[in-house]
Scaffold this motif. Structure first.
Motif, mmCIF file in Angstrom:
data_model
loop_
_atom_site.group_PDB
_atom_site.id
_atom_site.type_symbol
_atom_site.label_atom_id
_atom_site.label_comp_id
_atom_site.label_asym_id
_atom_site.label_seq_id
_atom_site.Cartn_x
_atom_site.Cartn_y
_atom_site.Cartn_z
ATOM 1 N N GLY A 124 4.920 1.822 -3.010
ATOM 2 C CA GLY A 124 3.854 0.885 -2.630
ATOM 3 C C GLY A 124 4.381 -0.359 -1.937
ATOM 4 N N SER A 131 0.864 -1.187 0.000
ATOM 5 C CA SER A 131 0.000 0.000 0.000
ATOM 6 C C SER A 131 0.895 1.230 0.000
ATOM 7 C CB SER A 131 -0.908 0.020 1.239
ATOM 8 O OG SER A 131 -0.129 0.163 2.408
ATOM 9 N N LEU A 132 0.308 2.363 -0.365
ATOM 10 C CA LEU A 132 1.055 3.630 -0.323
ATOM 11 C C LEU A 132 1.036 4.159 1.104
ATOM 12 C CD1 LEU A 132 -0.352 5.012 -3.677
ATOM 13 C CD2 LEU A 132 1.996 4.239 -3.261
ATOM 14 N N LYS A 175 -1.730 6.319 2.862
ATOM 15 C CA LYS A 175 -3.035 5.712 3.156
ATOM 16 C C LYS A 175 -3.121 5.133 4.571
ATOM 17 C CE LYS A 175 -4.270 4.939 -1.600
ATOM 18 N NZ LYS A 175 -4.769 4.027 -2.640
ATOM 19 N N ASP A 230 -5.035 -2.342 -1.128
ATOM 20 C CA ASP A 230 -4.957 -1.021 -1.769
ATOM 21 C C ASP A 230 -5.324 -1.190 -3.248
ATOM 22 O OD1 ASP A 230 -4.220 1.360 -3.018
ATOM 23 O OD2 ASP A 230 -2.525 1.694 -1.657
ATOM 24 N N MET A 231 -6.542 -0.792 -3.598
ATOM 25 C CA MET A 231 -7.039 -1.056 -4.949
ATOM 26 C C MET A 231 -6.398 -0.161 -6.008
ATOM 27 S SD MET A 231 -8.542 -3.747 -4.483
ATOM 28 C CE MET A 231 -9.053 -4.056 -6.172
ATOM 29 N N ASP A 232 -5.649 0.876 -5.588
ATOM 30 C CA ASP A 232 -4.875 1.649 -6.568
ATOM 31 C C ASP A 232 -3.668 0.836 -7.042
ATOM 32 O OD1 ASP A 232 -6.505 3.885 -6.456
ATOM 33 O OD2 ASP A 232 -5.411 4.720 -4.737
ATOM 34 N N LEU A 233 -3.214 -0.099 -6.232
ATOM 35 C CA LEU A 233 -2.019 -0.876 -6.558
ATOM 36 C C LEU A 233 -2.331 -2.283 -7.080
ATOM 37 C CD1 LEU A 233 0.256 -0.110 -3.451
ATOM 38 C CD2 LEU A 233 0.396 0.919 -5.723
ATOM 39 N N LYS A 234 -3.397 -2.891 -6.547
ATOM 40 C CA LYS A 234 -3.610 -4.320 -6.800
ATOM 41 C C LYS A 234 -3.690 -4.686 -8.293
ATOM 42 C CE LYS A 234 -5.926 -8.283 -4.839
ATOM 43 N NZ LYS A 234 -6.692 -8.778 -3.705
#
Ligand SMILES: NC(=O)c1ccc[n+]([C@@H]2O[C@H](COP(=O)([O-])OP(=O)(O)OC[C@H]3O[C@@H](n4cnc5c(N)ncnc54)[C@H](OP(=O)(O)O)[C@@H]3O)[C@@H](O)[C@H]2O)c1
Length: 246
Positions: A151, A97-98, A101, A198-202
């Motif tokens: 991330g 995750s970032l 967050k 973290d759905m921005d990364l997944k």
């Protein structure tokens, strides 16, 4: 005869992925396995598969974040088999995750499993290995133990720590004939990315994992390190998919 034949090998995180593949590989080469993870059904199934193929395996439900449970696991191995030749400190999680967050629970979990779990494993097996003046500790780090990406910051921190702990252990215990190996894989097709919330990364990570190699490749590397003569220590292996850039 393989230098793995008859060796007692404790594997954490044996219920899936690299741990499971390593258990099967080592069992096929005559090792006596002590399997640990939290999911009982997976451990039961794996023990059955190994036994059905003529191998030897016992298991104990173990959470590596508990020092007491790790001590009990080592005790089980010593009671049942009389020695521990190899510990594969494999259990790990990777909830990337970032930082902004603030997935603080996930940071704590990674530190507990990926760092403290490795330390508790080492602490549990060292006394008997030092007494016998023989042993081998294999710690799963990662390419993320060499390279940090946006991330992967906390995960990479834990995997850098695994490498530091491994090098310190090597220097402290070389006089006791205890070998230390760091296994640093790139993308391997396992359940590991499932823990990412973290759905921005997944989606990007799942895309990158399309080129992942199978867990069997890592199991072969672990078997190679174990089967060397006792005066030969394979201290680290980086194993990437051929097409993985970093
Ligand atoms: N796959 C990759 O691309 C890759 C790359 C570099 C490094 N690695 C490292 O390789 C190791 C194995 O990962 P994998 O890829 O095989 O992933 P995996 O399939 O998700 O396996 C992880 C294992 O760790 C166990 N585990 C997690 N938390 C635990 C806990 N608190 N106590 C005990 N066991 C626990 C899980 O079992 P339970 O849930 O049943 O407890 C599972 O058996 C990890 O250290 C990982 O960081 C993997």
């Amino acid at each position: 005869m393989s230098n793995i034949q008859g060796k007692v090998v404790v594997i954490t995180g044996a219920s899936s992925g690299i741990g499971e593949a390593t258990a099967k590989k080592l069992a096929s080469k005559g090792a006596k396995l002590v399997l640990a993870a939290r999911r009982l059904d997976r451990l039961e199934q794996l023990q059955k598969e190994i036994q059905d193929s003529g191998g030897v395996a016992i298991y104990q439900v173990t959470d590596v974040t508990s020092n007491e449970q790790m001590e009990a696991l080592a005790q089980l191995a010593l009671t049942q088999f009389g020695k521990i030749d190899v510990l594969v400190n494999n259990a790990g999680i990777m909830p990337h995750s970032l930082l902004y967050k603030k997935h603080i629970d996930e940071w704590n979990q990674m530190i507990d499993v990926n760092i403290k779990g490795v330390l508790y494993g080492i602490a549990a097996v060292l006394p008997s290995m030092r007494e016998r003046k023989e042993g081998h500790v294999i710690n799963l780090s990662s390419v993320a133990g060499h390279v940090v990406g946006a991330g992967s910051t906390v995960y990479a921190g834990t995997k850098f720590a695994v490498r530091a702990i491994s090098e310190g252990l090597r220097k402290e215990e070389l006089g006791n004939n205890i070998r230390v190996t760091i296994i640093s894989p790139g993308a391997v097709a396992t359940e590991l990315p499932n823990s990412i919330t973290d759905m921005d990364l997944k989606p990007g990570i799942l895309e990158a994992y399309k080129g992942a190699i199978d867990a069997e490749s890592i199991a072969s590397a672990i078997a190679f390190a174990i089967e060397q003569p006792s005066n030969v220590a394979i201290n680290e292996m980086l194993i990437r998919p051929t097409h993985q850039e970093r």
